[in-house]
Write an enzyme that holds these catalytic residues in place. Structure first.
Site, PDB file in Angstrom:
ATOM      1  N   SER A 155      42.752  53.914  11.868  1.00  0.00           N
ATOM      2  CA  SER A 155      43.690  52.807  11.645  1.00  0.00           C
ATOM      3  C   SER A 155      44.749  52.745  12.722  1.00  0.00           C
ATOM      4  O   SER A 155      45.438  51.738  12.853  1.00  0.00           O
ATOM      5  CB  SER A 155      44.457  53.010  10.345  1.00  0.00           C
ATOM      6  OG  SER A 155      43.629  53.216   9.280  1.00  0.00           O
ATOM      7  N   HIS A 197      37.407  49.054  13.547  1.00  0.00           N
ATOM      8  CA  HIS A 197      38.366  49.202  12.445  1.00  0.00           C
ATOM      9  C   HIS A 197      38.042  48.188  11.348  1.00  0.00           C
ATOM     10  O   HIS A 197      38.454  47.031  11.430  1.00  0.00           O
ATOM     11  CB  HIS A 197      39.793  49.015  13.010  1.00  0.00           C
ATOM     12  CG  HIS A 197      40.875  49.226  12.003  1.00  0.00           C
ATOM     13  ND1 HIS A 197      42.100  48.609  12.086  1.00  0.00           N
ATOM     14  CD2 HIS A 197      40.916  49.980  10.880  1.00  0.00           C
ATOM     15  CE1 HIS A 197      42.842  48.981  11.076  1.00  0.00           C
ATOM     16  NE2 HIS A 197      42.155  49.810  10.321  1.00  0.00           N
ATOM     17  N   GLU A 247      38.524  44.950  13.587  1.00  0.00           N
ATOM     18  CA  GLU A 247      39.193  45.037  14.894  1.00  0.00           C
ATOM     19  C   GLU A 247      38.311  45.922  15.772  1.00  0.00           C
ATOM     20  O   GLU A 247      37.991  47.048  15.377  1.00  0.00           O
ATOM     21  CB  GLU A 247      40.570  45.713  14.761  1.00  0.00           C
ATOM     22  CG  GLU A 247      41.703  44.792  14.405  1.00  0.00           C
ATOM     23  CD  GLU A 247      43.052  45.506  14.410  1.00  0.00           C
ATOM     24  OE1 GLU A 247      44.009  44.937  14.942  1.00  0.00           O
ATOM     25  OE2 GLU A 247      43.159  46.618  13.883  1.00  0.00           O
ATOM     26  N   ASN A 266      47.849  47.034  11.944  1.00  0.00           N
ATOM     27  CA  ASN A 266      48.859  47.912  11.346  1.00  0.00           C
ATOM     28  C   ASN A 266      50.207  47.872  12.060  1.00  0.00           C
ATOM     29  O   ASN A 266      51.228  48.191  11.469  1.00  0.00           O
ATOM     30  CB  ASN A 266      48.326  49.334  11.256  1.00  0.00           C
ATOM     31  CG  ASN A 266      47.345  49.440  10.101  1.00  0.00           C
ATOM     32  OD1 ASN A 266      47.597  48.912   9.018  1.00  0.00           O
ATOM     33  ND2 ASN A 266      46.213  50.075  10.331  1.00  0.00           N
TER      34      ASN A 266
HETATM   35  N1  NAD Z   1      42.052  53.260   3.156  1.00  0.00           N
HETATM   36  C1  NAD Z   1      42.224  52.165   3.902  1.00  0.00           C
HETATM   37  O1  NAD Z   1      42.726  51.118   3.430  1.00  0.00           O
HETATM   38  C2  NAD Z   1      41.796  52.164   5.361  1.00  0.00           C
HETATM   39  C3  NAD Z   1      41.604  50.939   6.013  1.00  0.00           C
HETATM   40  C4  NAD Z   1      41.134  50.933   7.335  1.00  0.00           C
HETATM   41  C5  NAD Z   1      40.906  52.136   7.984  1.00  0.00           C
HETATM   42  N2  NAD Z   1      41.140  53.322   7.327  1.00  0.00           N
HETATM   43  C6  NAD Z   1      40.859  54.563   8.068  1.00  0.00           C
HETATM   44  O2  NAD Z   1      39.571  55.035   7.683  1.00  0.00           O
HETATM   45  C7  NAD Z   1      39.546  56.466   7.746  1.00  0.00           C
HETATM   46  C8  NAD Z   1      39.124  57.017   6.400  1.00  0.00           C
HETATM   47  O3  NAD Z   1      40.069  56.623   5.422  1.00  0.00           O
HETATM   48  P1  NAD Z   1      39.719  56.625   3.863  1.00  0.00           P
HETATM   49  O4  NAD Z   1      40.809  55.850   3.202  1.00  0.00           O
HETATM   50  O5  NAD Z   1      38.290  56.265   3.651  1.00  0.00           O
HETATM   51  O6  NAD Z   1      39.899  58.185   3.532  1.00  0.00           O
HETATM   52  P2  NAD Z   1      39.374  59.005   2.256  1.00  0.00           P
HETATM   53  O7  NAD Z   1      40.283  60.168   2.114  1.00  0.00           O
HETATM   54  O8  NAD Z   1      39.154  58.074   1.099  1.00  0.00           O
HETATM   55  O9  NAD Z   1      37.913  59.526   2.698  1.00  0.00           O
HETATM   56  C9  NAD Z   1      37.706  60.459   3.713  1.00  0.00           C
HETATM   57  C10 NAD Z   1      36.396  61.209   3.420  1.00  0.00           C
HETATM   58  O10 NAD Z   1      36.089  62.024   4.535  1.00  0.00           O
HETATM   59  C11 NAD Z   1      35.525  63.216   4.032  1.00  0.00           C
HETATM   60  N3  NAD Z   1      35.568  64.255   5.055  1.00  0.00           N
HETATM   61  C12 NAD Z   1      36.561  65.112   5.363  1.00  0.00           C
HETATM   62  N4  NAD Z   1      36.168  65.922   6.352  1.00  0.00           N
HETATM   63  C13 NAD Z   1      34.907  65.579   6.692  1.00  0.00           C
HETATM   64  C14 NAD Z   1      33.960  66.061   7.634  1.00  0.00           C
HETATM   65  N5  NAD Z   1      34.249  67.081   8.443  1.00  0.00           N
HETATM   66  N6  NAD Z   1      32.746  65.438   7.710  1.00  0.00           N
HETATM   67  C15 NAD Z   1      32.455  64.408   6.884  1.00  0.00           C
HETATM   68  N7  NAD Z   1      33.311  63.944   5.950  1.00  0.00           N
HETATM   69  C16 NAD Z   1      34.524  64.512   5.859  1.00  0.00           C
HETATM   70  C17 NAD Z   1      36.336  63.501   2.789  1.00  0.00           C
HETATM   71  O11 NAD Z   1      35.671  64.434   1.931  1.00  0.00           O
HETATM   72  C18 NAD Z   1      36.470  62.112   2.182  1.00  0.00           C
HETATM   73  O12 NAD Z   1      35.397  61.810   1.312  1.00  0.00           O
HETATM   74  C19 NAD Z   1      40.938  56.883   8.216  1.00  0.00           C
HETATM   75  O13 NAD Z   1      40.928  57.023   9.606  1.00  0.00           O
HETATM   76  C20 NAD Z   1      41.809  55.707   7.802  1.00  0.00           C
HETATM   77  O14 NAD Z   1      42.966  55.605   8.582  1.00  0.00           O
HETATM   78  C21 NAD Z   1      41.550  53.372   6.021  1.00  0.00           C
END
Ligand code: NAD
Length: 288
Positions: free
Chosen positions: A122, A143, A155, A193
């Site tokens: 993000s 993104h 994005e 963001n």
């Molecule tokens: N939540 C949002 O609204 C949003 C929107 C756009 C982008 N993002 C970005 O997306 C990314 C993920 O965010 P999220 O909200 O899905 O997080 P989340 O915490 O819901 O999920 C992350 C997952 O990654 C797993 N994980 C951790 N270490 C790992 C590894 N070594 N190998 C494989 N899996 C592993 C975790 O077990 C978890 O299931 C971040 O970079 C975040 O900034 C989030």
């Protein structure tokens, strides 16, 4: 990699974003290898995908008969070697630089040399993440927005060394998913963001300073500015910890005090009030 040659997608991390990304690729006919570190996280991811497909069926957007085929295209795995078949891998692990660098470095060693590696970060610099791999020219930011099956925007962020071919492949891939890709430069918070988070942060300042309650702030923006969700409702949905992390990336990246995180936001995160996922943020959820 020619976009026509991209058939198998690895998704690293099956959380909020990872399961949404896996859902969309499988729905559009791609084979998906969804990798997480524990079986329970994969079970939860597949359960979420199944529920979200049911919702699409109820809304008449998907034929019921397609659901089983979509789910059968997703292999949920814990071992890293399984991703070696992928033509493109998208990383969606938590927003922590060191973790992402490690996961990307591991994926880079396992993937074929011609495969593309993308990050769903993000706010972290795509160029800095690319440096954790040996393929910076085949590295890019994609993104996706939450919830991925619903939001049209992606994005697309080029790192300093991203090749034109990789950029074109990522843009075309988004179009194949019927998403709307928008190309932006690699800059803290990109566009989404950089604009959204200060807006949420300022709404938190209004609550902290007693200008209005959370509900009143949200109503002003919904009723007066035609926003479908108020900023604080949205912050709870995104996760207050995620919002705080991004404000810190903006503050560090620009060195401009206008990006300082609201002390109330910091205090709420310290208390474990992370929004919807923890049962309490600016609002209280699920009777918790
Ligand atoms: N939540 C949002 O609204 C949003 C929107 C756009 C982008 N993002 C970005 O997306 C990314 C993920 O965010 P999220 O909200 O899905 O997080 P989340 O915490 O819901 O999920 C992350 C997952 O990654 C797993 N994980 C951790 N270490 C790992 C590894 N070594 N190998 C494989 N899996 C592993 C975790 O077990 C978890 O299931 C971040 O970079 C975040 O900034 C989030």
């Amino acid at each position: 990699m020619n976009p026509e040659g991209i058939r198998t997608i690895a998704v690293l991390g099956g959380g909020t974003m990872g399961n949404g990304i896996a859902h969309v690729f499988a729905r559009y006919g791609y084979r998906v290898i969804l990798r997480d570190i524990e079986r329970q996280f994969l079970d939860r991811a597949v359960e979420n995908i199944s529920k979200n497909l049911d919702r699409e069926i109820r809304k008449g957007k998907l034929a019921a008969a397609e659901k089983a085929a979509i789910l059968s295209r997703i292999d949920a795995v814990t071992d890293l070697d399984s991703i070696s078949r992928a033509d493109l891998a998208i990383e969606a692990v938590p927003e922590r630089l060191e973790l992402k660098r490690r996961v990307l470095g591991e994926a880079d060693r396992v993937l074929r040399p011609q495969a593309i590696l993308a990050t769903n970060t993000s706010s972290i610099s795509v160029t800095a993440l690319a440096a954790a791999t040996q393929r910076p020219e085949r590295f890019i930011g994609m993104h996706f927005m939450n919830p991925v099956p619903i939001m049209p925007l992606v994005e697309v962020i080029r790192g300093l060394q991203t090749s034109d071919e990789t950029f074109e492949a990522a843009m075309n891939l988004c179009k194949k998913l019927e998403k709307k890709p928008v190309a932006v430069a690699d800059s803290p918070g990109f566009v989404s963001n950089r604009v959204l988070m200060p807006f949420i942060n300022e709404a938190a300042f209004c609550v902290m300073e007693g200008v209005a309650t959370a509900d009143a702030v949200d109503n002003v923006m919904k009723l007066g500015m035609n926003h479908p969700m108020g900023p604080l409702e949205l912050a709870d949905f995104i996760g207050l910890d995620v919002c705080l992390d991004i404000m810190e990336v903006l503050l560090e990246g620009f060195g401009d005090p206008k990006f300082r995180p609201c002390p109330l936001l910091k205090k709420m995160v310290a208390a474990g009030w992370l929004g919807k996922k923890s049962g309490r943020g600016f609002y209280v959820y699920g009777g918790k």
